[in-house]
Design a protein around this motif. Structure first.
Motif, short mmCIF file in Angstrom:
data_model
loop_
_atom_site.label_atom_id
_atom_site.label_comp_id
_atom_site.label_asym_id
_atom_site.label_seq_id
_atom_site.Cartn_x
_atom_site.Cartn_y
_atom_site.Cartn_z
N GLU A 1 0.84 -1.19 0.00
CA GLU A 1 0.00 0.00 0.00
C GLU A 1 0.88 1.24 0.00
O GLU A 1 1.85 1.33 0.75
CB GLU A 1 -0.91 0.01 1.22
N LEU A 2 0.53 2.19 -0.84
CA LEU A 2 1.19 3.48 -0.93
C LEU A 2 0.47 4.44 0.00
O LEU A 2 -0.75 4.56 -0.05
CB LEU A 2 1.15 3.98 -2.37
N LYS A 3 1.24 5.14 0.86
CA LYS A 3 0.64 6.03 1.85
C LYS A 3 1.46 7.32 1.95
O LYS A 3 2.64 7.35 1.62
CB LYS A 3 0.65 5.36 3.24
N ARG A 4 0.81 8.35 2.45
CA ARG A 4 1.47 9.62 2.79
C ARG A 4 2.27 10.23 1.64
O ARG A 4 3.34 10.77 1.83
CB ARG A 4 2.39 9.45 3.99
N VAL A 5 1.76 10.11 0.43
CA VAL A 5 2.45 10.73 -0.70
C VAL A 5 2.21 12.24 -0.62
O VAL A 5 1.06 12.69 -0.58
CB VAL A 5 1.95 10.17 -2.05
N PHE A 6 3.29 12.99 -0.57
CA PHE A 6 3.18 14.44 -0.36
C PHE A 6 4.43 15.13 -0.88
O PHE A 6 5.55 14.66 -0.67
CB PHE A 6 3.04 14.73 1.14
N LEU A 7 4.20 16.24 -1.56
CA LEU A 7 5.29 17.12 -1.96
C LEU A 7 4.88 18.52 -1.54
O LEU A 7 3.75 18.95 -1.83
CB LEU A 7 5.48 17.06 -3.48
N ARG A 8 5.75 19.19 -0.82
CA ARG A 8 5.45 20.56 -0.37
C ARG A 8 5.02 21.41 -1.56
O ARG A 8 5.57 21.28 -2.66
CB ARG A 8 6.66 21.20 0.30
N GLU A 9 4.08 22.30 -1.33
CA GLU A 9 3.52 23.12 -2.41
C GLU A 9 4.60 23.91 -3.14
O GLU A 9 4.59 24.01 -4.37
CB GLU A 9 2.45 24.05 -1.86
N ASP A 10 5.58 24.44 -2.41
CA ASP A 10 6.63 25.23 -3.05
C ASP A 10 7.61 24.38 -3.86
O ASP A 10 8.44 24.91 -4.59
CB ASP A 10 7.39 26.08 -2.02
N MET A 11 7.50 23.07 -3.76
CA MET A 11 8.39 22.16 -4.50
C MET A 11 7.69 21.48 -5.67
O MET A 11 8.31 20.74 -6.42
CB MET A 11 8.95 21.09 -3.56
N ARG A 12 6.41 21.72 -5.83
CA ARG A 12 5.66 21.09 -6.91
C ARG A 12 6.02 21.72 -8.25
O ARG A 12 6.41 22.88 -8.32
CB ARG A 12 4.16 21.21 -6.64
N GLY A 13 5.93 20.91 -9.30
CA GLY A 13 6.22 21.39 -10.64
C GLY A 13 7.69 21.34 -11.00
O GLY A 13 8.09 21.85 -12.04
N LYS A 14 8.50 20.67 -10.18
CA LYS A 14 9.94 20.58 -10.42
C LYS A 14 10.39 19.16 -10.72
O LYS A 14 11.58 18.87 -10.74
CB LYS A 14 10.71 21.11 -9.21
N GLY A 15 9.43 18.25 -10.93
CA GLY A 15 9.76 16.88 -11.29
C GLY A 15 9.94 15.92 -10.13
O GLY A 15 10.22 14.74 -10.35
N GLY A 16 9.77 16.37 -8.92
CA GLY A 16 9.99 15.51 -7.76
C GLY A 16 8.92 14.46 -7.54
O GLY A 16 9.22 13.37 -7.05
N ALA A 17 7.68 14.75 -7.87
CA ALA A 17 6.59 13.80 -7.60
C ALA A 17 6.78 12.49 -8.35
O ALA A 17 6.61 11.41 -7.79
CB ALA A 17 5.25 14.43 -7.93
N ALA A 18 7.16 12.58 -9.62
CA ALA A 18 7.37 11.36 -10.42
C ALA A 18 8.53 10.54 -9.85
O ALA A 18 8.44 9.31 -9.79
CB ALA A 18 7.64 11.72 -11.88
N LEU A 19 9.60 11.21 -9.43
CA LEU A 19 10.74 10.48 -8.85
C LEU A 19 10.37 9.82 -7.53
O LEU A 19 10.76 8.69 -7.26
CB LEU A 19 11.92 11.43 -8.64
N LEU A 20 9.60 10.53 -6.72
CA LEU A 20 9.16 9.99 -5.45
C LEU A 20 8.26 8.77 -5.66
O LEU A 20 8.41 7.74 -5.00
CB LEU A 20 8.43 11.08 -4.67
N LEU A 21 7.35 8.87 -6.61
CA LEU A 21 6.46 7.75 -6.91
C LEU A 21 7.24 6.54 -7.43
O LEU A 21 7.00 5.40 -7.01
CB LEU A 21 5.41 8.20 -7.92
N ALA A 22 8.20 6.78 -8.32
CA ALA A 22 9.03 5.67 -8.83
C ALA A 22 9.83 5.02 -7.71
O ALA A 22 9.96 3.79 -7.66
CB ALA A 22 9.96 6.18 -9.93
N ALA A 23 10.35 5.82 -6.80
CA ALA A 23 11.11 5.27 -5.67
C ALA A 23 10.21 4.45 -4.76
O ALA A 23 10.62 3.40 -4.24
CB ALA A 23 11.79 6.40 -4.89
#
Length: 183
Positions: A103-125
């Protein structure tokens, strides 16, 4: 853009994702930011108010994150340069509908960090972490109003599914079969 100085030369910050202790100050700060955002969004939508401080403290205390501890779970922290920017947790659930499931839980990226490509990397990890726990499939639940999160999951191959968990606030469910790890 964040930059770092290395050998006298400025270079753009880059993303890293690594396991983090559930009880660390970094994990606690990101969990507080996550819960504040999703709770405020819920109460603003449904009651026209932000989360009361006592409600926030009660809910944060109730979600210890113990299910994200090794050997059956992991908490990941994404950093942009040296700055903690987001989290994702994975916990092994066992067999569900014929698949060894995480189960995937607590997926979160700070608002000021969104749009910089981090969400896809976090999800892949997180998917890699699920594979390392032996999972063949990953599931999650979320709310309908978290449209950005739902769009992220859809872009990365998650498909809406029947209810897979029973949780307050769970309004939609997603599942993704995990390809075997590359050897």
């Amino acid at each position: 853009m964040t930059t770092h100085i290395e050998n006298g030369t400025a270079r753009p910050a880059s993303w890293t994702v690594a396991p983090e202790a559930v009880g660390s100050p970094v994990a606690a700060a990101l969990w507080r930011a996550y819960y504040t955002e999703v709770s405020d969004r819920y109460y603003l939508l449904h009651e026209g108010r932000r989360t009361a401080p006592e409600e926030l403290e009660r809910e944060i205390a109730a979600e210890t994150g113990d299910d994200l501890r090794p050997p059956t779970g992991t908490l990941l922290v994404a950093r942009y340069g040296d700055e903690a920017a987001g989290t994702a947790g994975v916990r092994l659930m066992g067999d569900l509908k014929g698949f060894r499931t995480a189960e995937l839980k607590r997926v979160f990226l700070r608002e000021d960090m969104r749009g910089k490509g981090g969400a896809a990397l976090l999800l892949a990890a997180a998917e890699d972490a699920a594979r390392s726990l032996g999972a063949e499939r990953i599931i999650l639940d979320t709310r309908l109003d978290l449209v950005e999160a739902r769009a992220l999951y859809a872009r990365h191959g998650y498909e809406e599914s029947e209810p897979l968990t029973e949780r307050m606030y769970a309004e939609c469910w997603y599942a993704k079969k995990l390809a075997p790890a590359a050897s």
